[in-house]
Motif scaffolding. Structure first.
Motif, mmCIF file in Angstrom:
data_model
loop_
_atom_site.group_PDB
_atom_site.id
_atom_site.type_symbol
_atom_site.label_atom_id
_atom_site.label_comp_id
_atom_site.label_asym_id
_atom_site.label_seq_id
_atom_site.Cartn_x
_atom_site.Cartn_y
_atom_site.Cartn_z
ATOM 1 N N GLU A 89 0.824 -1.203 0.000
ATOM 2 C CA GLU A 89 0.000 0.000 0.000
ATOM 3 C C GLU A 89 0.864 1.261 0.000
ATOM 4 O O GLU A 89 0.571 2.225 -0.711
ATOM 5 C CB GLU A 89 -0.914 -0.016 1.225
ATOM 6 N N GLU A 113 2.293 1.890 -3.433
ATOM 7 C CA GLU A 113 1.274 2.384 -4.363
ATOM 8 C C GLU A 113 0.924 3.852 -4.110
ATOM 9 O O GLU A 113 0.689 4.603 -5.037
ATOM 10 C CB GLU A 113 0.010 1.537 -4.253
ATOM 11 N N LYS A 114 0.873 4.247 -2.841
ATOM 12 C CA LYS A 114 0.405 5.586 -2.502
ATOM 13 C C LYS A 114 1.520 6.616 -2.356
ATOM 14 O O LYS A 114 1.266 7.809 -2.472
ATOM 15 C CB LYS A 114 -0.407 5.540 -1.207
ATOM 16 N N LYS A 115 2.743 6.157 -2.074
ATOM 17 C CA LYS A 115 3.861 7.081 -1.886
ATOM 18 C C LYS A 115 4.986 6.693 -2.830
ATOM 19 O O LYS A 115 5.067 5.569 -3.293
ATOM 20 C CB LYS A 115 4.381 7.027 -0.447
ATOM 21 N N ASP A 116 5.861 7.618 -3.083
ATOM 22 C CA ASP A 116 6.997 7.348 -3.961
ATOM 23 C C ASP A 116 8.205 6.982 -3.101
ATOM 24 O O ASP A 116 9.118 7.785 -2.920
ATOM 25 C CB ASP A 116 7.293 8.571 -4.828
#
Length: 58
Positions: free
Chosen positions: A29, A32-35
């Protein structure tokens, strides 16, 4: 185990199976949400999963 985290197998081997699965879920997760890198995501995932598990245990 997810192929994305194969390089970190030793980090995961020592965990309780429930915590391991939760850590992998959290790490996926985060990616997917942070780099962030897989290593950073897994480290954070393990910390959060252990906290989650200890909260369950009371």
């Amino acid at each position: 185990m997810d192929w994305m985290f194969e390089d970190f197998k030793t980090d995961l081997d020592t965990l309780n199976p429930i915590v391991r699965e939760k850590a992998l879920s959290i790490a996926k997760e985060l990616i997917e949400k942070k780099d962030i890198s897989a290593k950073e995501a897994l480290s954070e995932g393990i910390i959060r999963a252990e906290e989650w598990f200890y909260d369950l245990e009371g």
